[in-house]
Structures are given as structure tokens and as C-alpha cells.
Design a protein around this motif. Sequence first.
Motif, PDB file in Angstrom:
ATOM      1  N   LEU A  40      -6.581 -13.040 -10.619  1.00 32.29           N
ATOM      2  CA  LEU A  40      -6.173 -11.641 -10.631  1.00 32.29           C
ATOM      3  C   LEU A  40      -6.760 -10.928  -9.419  1.00 32.29           C
ATOM      4  N   TYR A  41      -5.996  -9.960  -8.881  1.00 31.64           N
ATOM      5  CA  TYR A  41      -6.436  -9.162  -7.746  1.00 31.64           C
ATOM      6  C   TYR A  41      -6.478  -7.686  -8.150  1.00 31.64           C
ATOM      7  N   ASN A  42      -7.534  -7.017  -7.714  1.00 23.81           N
ATOM      8  CA  ASN A  42      -7.704  -5.614  -8.071  1.00 23.81           C
ATOM      9  C   ASN A  42      -6.840  -4.744  -7.164  1.00 23.81           C
ATOM     10  N   ALA A  43      -6.062  -3.850  -7.788  1.00 22.05           N
ATOM     11  CA  ALA A  43      -5.176  -2.939  -7.063  1.00 22.05           C
ATOM     12  C   ALA A  43      -5.409  -1.532  -7.603  1.00 22.05           C
ATOM     13  N   PRO A  44      -6.341  -0.757  -7.003  1.00 18.47           N
ATOM     14  CA  PRO A  44      -6.688   0.558  -7.544  1.00 18.47           C
ATOM     15  C   PRO A  44      -5.787   1.675  -7.022  1.00 18.47           C
ATOM     16  N   PHE A  45      -5.692   2.746  -7.811  1.00 17.85           N
ATOM     17  CA  PHE A  45      -5.058   3.985  -7.366  1.00 17.85           C
ATOM     18  C   PHE A  45      -5.675   5.144  -8.143  1.00 17.85           C
ATOM     19  N   ASP A  46      -5.574   6.348  -7.561  1.00 19.98           N
ATOM     20  CA  ASP A  46      -6.204   7.547  -8.114  1.00 19.98           C
ATOM     21  C   ASP A  46      -5.164   8.452  -8.757  1.00 19.98           C
ATOM     22  N   VAL A  47      -5.615   9.216  -9.767  1.00 16.65           N
ATOM     23  CA  VAL A  47      -4.738  10.178 -10.444  1.00 16.65           C
ATOM     24  C   VAL A  47      -5.530  11.450 -10.716  1.00 16.65           C
ATOM     25  N   GLU A  48      -4.806  12.556 -10.833  1.00 15.93           N
ATOM     26  CA  GLU A  48      -5.414  13.825 -11.198  1.00 15.93           C
ATOM     27  C   GLU A  48      -5.663  13.867 -12.704  1.00 15.93           C
ATOM     28  N   ASN A  49      -6.746  14.534 -13.090  1.00 14.49           N
ATOM     29  CA  ASN A  49      -7.111  14.636 -14.511  1.00 14.49           C
ATOM     30  C   ASN A  49      -7.509  16.078 -14.817  1.00 14.49           C
ATOM     31  N   GLN A  52       1.497   9.008 -26.290  1.00 11.61           N
ATOM     32  CA  GLN A  52       2.819   9.433 -26.756  1.00 11.61           C
ATOM     33  C   GLN A  52       3.828   9.507 -25.608  1.00 11.61           C
ATOM     34  N   GLY A  53       3.760   8.501 -24.755  1.00  9.22           N
ATOM     35  CA  GLY A  53       4.732   8.394 -23.681  1.00  9.22           C
ATOM     36  C   GLY A  53       4.417   9.211 -22.443  1.00  9.22           C
ATOM     37  N   GLN A  54       3.331   9.967 -22.432  1.00  6.63           N
ATOM     38  CA  GLN A  54       2.981  10.733 -21.235  1.00  6.63           C
ATOM     39  C   GLN A  54       2.597   9.795 -20.102  1.00  6.63           C
ATOM     40  N   ARG A  55       3.048  10.133 -18.896  1.00  9.61           N
ATOM     41  CA  ARG A  55       2.809   9.291 -17.735  1.00  9.61           C
ATOM     42  C   ARG A  55       1.939  10.020 -16.724  1.00  9.61           C
ATOM     43  N   TRP A  56       1.019   9.273 -16.124  1.00  8.63           N
ATOM     44  CA  TRP A  56       0.212   9.755 -15.006  1.00  8.63           C
ATOM     45  C   TRP A  56       0.611   8.947 -13.773  1.00  8.63           C
ATOM     46  N   ARG A  57       0.767   9.640 -12.650  1.00  7.76           N
ATOM     47  CA  ARG A  57       1.313   8.994 -11.458  1.00  7.76           C
ATOM     48  C   ARG A  57       0.317   9.008 -10.301  1.00  7.76           C
ATOM     49  N   GLY A  58       0.425   7.990  -9.453  1.00  7.50           N
ATOM     50  CA  GLY A  58      -0.413   7.881  -8.265  1.00  7.50           C
ATOM     51  C   GLY A  58       0.221   6.939  -7.264  1.00  7.50           C
ATOM     52  N   GLU A  59      -0.533   6.626  -6.219  1.00  4.38           N
ATOM     53  CA  GLU A  59      -0.073   5.709  -5.175  1.00  4.38           C
ATOM     54  C   GLU A  59      -1.130   4.633  -4.952  1.00  4.38           C
ATOM     55  N   LEU A  60      -0.680   3.409  -4.736  1.00  4.27           N
ATOM     56  CA  LEU A  60      -1.576   2.273  -4.555  1.00  4.27           C
ATOM     57  C   LEU A  60      -2.447   2.478  -3.316  1.00  4.27           C
ATOM     58  N   LEU A  61      -3.766   2.382  -3.510  1.00  3.93           N
ATOM     59  CA  LEU A  61      -4.699   2.585  -2.402  1.00  3.93           C
ATOM     60  C   LEU A  61      -4.833   1.338  -1.538  1.00  3.93           C
ATOM     61  N   ARG A  62      -5.003   0.188  -2.165  1.00  4.25           N
ATOM     62  CA  ARG A  62      -5.226  -1.053  -1.425  1.00  4.25           C
ATOM     63  C   ARG A  62      -5.110  -2.226  -2.394  1.00  4.25           C
ATOM     64  N   ILE A  63      -5.063  -3.409  -1.838  1.00  6.14           N
ATOM     65  CA  ILE A  63      -5.129  -4.650  -2.607  1.00  6.14           C
ATOM     66  C   ILE A  63      -6.408  -5.350  -2.169  1.00  6.14           C
ATOM     67  N   VAL A  71       0.833  -1.190   0.000  1.00  6.94           N
ATOM     68  CA  VAL A  71       0.000   0.000   0.000  1.00  6.94           C
ATOM     69  C   VAL A  71       0.879   1.255   0.000  1.00  6.94           C
ATOM     70  N   SER A  72       0.462   2.266  -0.765  1.00  6.73           N
ATOM     71  CA  SER A  72       1.140   3.571  -0.893  1.00  6.73           C
ATOM     72  C   SER A  72       2.377   3.513  -1.775  1.00  6.73           C
ATOM     73  N   MET A  73       2.674   2.383  -2.403  1.00  2.00           N
ATOM     74  CA  MET A  73       3.814   2.335  -3.306  1.00  2.00           C
ATOM     75  C   MET A  73       3.495   3.161  -4.561  1.00  2.00           C
ATOM     76  N   PRO A  74       4.509   3.817  -5.158  1.00  2.00           N
ATOM     77  CA  PRO A  74       4.251   4.645  -6.343  1.00  2.00           C
ATOM     78  C   PRO A  74       3.906   3.791  -7.556  1.00  2.00           C
ATOM     79  N   ALA A  75       3.111   4.382  -8.434  1.00  2.00           N
ATOM     80  CA  ALA A  75       2.715   3.717  -9.662  1.00  2.00           C
ATOM     81  C   ALA A  75       2.513   4.770 -10.745  1.00  2.00           C
ATOM     82  N   TYR A  76       2.676   4.374 -11.981  1.00  2.00           N
ATOM     83  CA  TYR A  76       2.368   5.259 -13.098  1.00  2.00           C
ATOM     84  C   TYR A  76       1.809   4.418 -14.236  1.00  2.00           C
ATOM     85  N   PHE A  77       1.191   5.076 -15.201  1.00  2.00           N
ATOM     86  CA  PHE A  77       0.625   4.347 -16.328  1.00  2.00           C
ATOM     87  C   PHE A  77       0.652   5.218 -17.577  1.00  2.00           C
TER      88      PHE A  77
END
Length: 385
Positions: A275-284, A252-263, A240-246
Amino acid sequence: MSSRTKKILLLLLVVLLVAAAIYGWQQFKAPERSTHLPSATVTRGNLQEQVTATGTINPRNYVDVGAQISGQLLRLHVEVGDPVEAGQLLAEIDARVLEANVAASRAQLRAQAAQLRDRQAQLKLAQLHYQRQQNLRADEAVTEEALQQAEASYLSAAAQLDQLQAQIEQNQSSLAADEANLEYARILAPISGTVVSINARQGQTLNANQQAPVILQIADLSQMRVETRVSEADVSRLRVSMPAYFTTLGSQGQRWRGELLRIEPTPVIENNVVLYNAPFDVENRRNQLLPQMTAQVFFIVAETQDALLAPSAALQRLDRQRYQVTVLTPGGSQEVREVQVGVNNRIQAEILSGLQEGEILLLQTGSQQNRATQNTNRIPGMPRL
């Protein structure tokens, strides 16, 4: 030509042949052996150990706006994509029957208010008559029966007044329900956001008796949630709280970043894969992300900056903690060294000690790697196979 001259020429020929043989061996044999050895150079750079997965992007906060009453949908005031504010009028349902119910309830309450004044007057009259009868009975001017009848009339008038007041309260509750239903005919936005879908059309008859029909959906697109599904083989590496991006298709290679909310503990099984759901939030903020987009997600397990890097194929594991590599020296010899490894993403590894930048490493072949893995994983005390 004299015999001495022939000997000198023969000696020169032998020397030339030996020199040519040595030169040919150096030019062809040694390079051929070195060029056929797979190798790589120790470099310096950045490295990340990642868990990759795919995810689906959806709004973090959304509301299905439904109808709480039945009736014909008279007007829709919004379209898909329209921004709305909380409290804004979205749609209207035919409210003529509801308006008639409210008017009838109000008229009934006015009639009961008149009855209430009449009952109050009757109660006051019965109370005065009872008091006179009490005074007369004290002077023995009336019989006990007359006093009892006056008392009964007074109590009956009081009970009728209480009954009427209870009916008024009941009708007031019915009026409040009718007024609430009348308000429900005007469907207002519960939150600020964007209309992302409309499920009903103007003129359609809505039936809310069995379940509330959904008219449209409003979503706050400023905050998006990435629902990522991670395989059971990798989920143990998440925290939990580990960094993530997608990234997304066409980003075109742009990345959005967030932190893992929970498993989430409940798995989803797809094609016999757990498979296990691992959600995180990002600004848009620029509204580049839209609902149902596919995301290629990278969870950062570990990372390092400006580190010595070597190919993972050059590492030979001695045990769970120690590795060794084969270094090709400038003289062409091979030197085996034990090294300390940090971050390892299975393609490159961080070298903490044992090597220097620019050194050349011998890469292991597939058979060598398999043997190293077998020797590492075999049970102590069991013979090698």
C-alpha cells in the motif's frame, strides 16, 4: 349431414388448428426466447471513474507540548477538548529550585560587579605609577628595574581585569540559562487549537534529563488530513492535484472534498499487500471530523456529465481501443455495432458514438466475457486455445 357440409367443417377445423398453432408459437416461443436473453437499455446520466481506498483522518497541524525541565507538575490549567490560544498558560512546574538558582546567580553577579570596580581602580593606580616611573627613568631618577616592576604591575592589573570581565560574562550566561529554565516552568501554548489529549497528571514528577516528557497535545482541527492507503494495483492511476472526496461512518452521505497532495514513495506492507500513502487535506469548519476517524475515499480518475451510458457487461473489446456491442432491434433481430467508449468504471461506460438513448443491448454472459478477454490478451501470431 351431407358430405359437402362435412368437408366444410373439416376445412374450418384445419384452419382453426393452424391459426392456434401460429398464435401459440408467437405467444410462447418468441417471448420465451427474448425473455431469456439478458439485456439492458442505453440511458443518459452522469458517470465517474474512481479509485477507492480507506483512510484515517488526523489534524494537519498538531504539536506535542512537552516539559524542558524536570520537576513536579503543580497545576494543569486545561482539560481535553478545551480551545486554547497561542501563548496561553497550560501548566506549571514546581520552580522553587530554579528561583533559588536565579537569585544566587544574580547575587554572584552583583559581587563581581563590585570586584570589577575595585580592579578598575587598581588598574588606574598601576597605570599612573607606571607613567611616573617612566618620567623618573627619563631623568635617571630610578633604576631600570623599578620601571620594569611598575610595567609588570600595570600589565598584571589589566590581565586581572580582563579575567574578571570574562567571569562576569560566563556568570551572565549562566543567569540567562537559569532564567530560561525558570520560564520553562510555565508551559505556554505554542499554537492556537484544541487540547486533544493529556498525558500527564497534576502532581506527577516529570523527568526531562533523558527525553522531554509529553504533557499534552494541541491540534488545529480546522484543517484535517486524510492519510489514504492505495493498493499498488491502483496507485498508477493517481496523479497529484486530482480531486477526491470521502464519507465517514454515520455521515449520512455527506461528502468532504479535497485534492491529492502527493504519493509517498515508501510503501506499507499489510498482510502481504503493498500500500502507498496518498494524503489530502479538507476543511473542517463545523468540527464534524475528529482525529482517528475512518474515511471511505474516492479518487476521481475521470468523470462525465449527461452522457450516454451503457453497462460495461454489454461491451466486447476488440482491441485496446475498439469495442463492439450487440443491439436488439425492435423486430427481434440482433445487430452488432462498433462503438467508441469514454469514461468506464467497469460497471457503466460512456458511449461517445455508435448508440442512441433507449436502444436495448445484449449483455454478455460470463463465458463470453472470458473468451473476449482471452482473445484480446493473446499474443499476436499464437493460436487460440
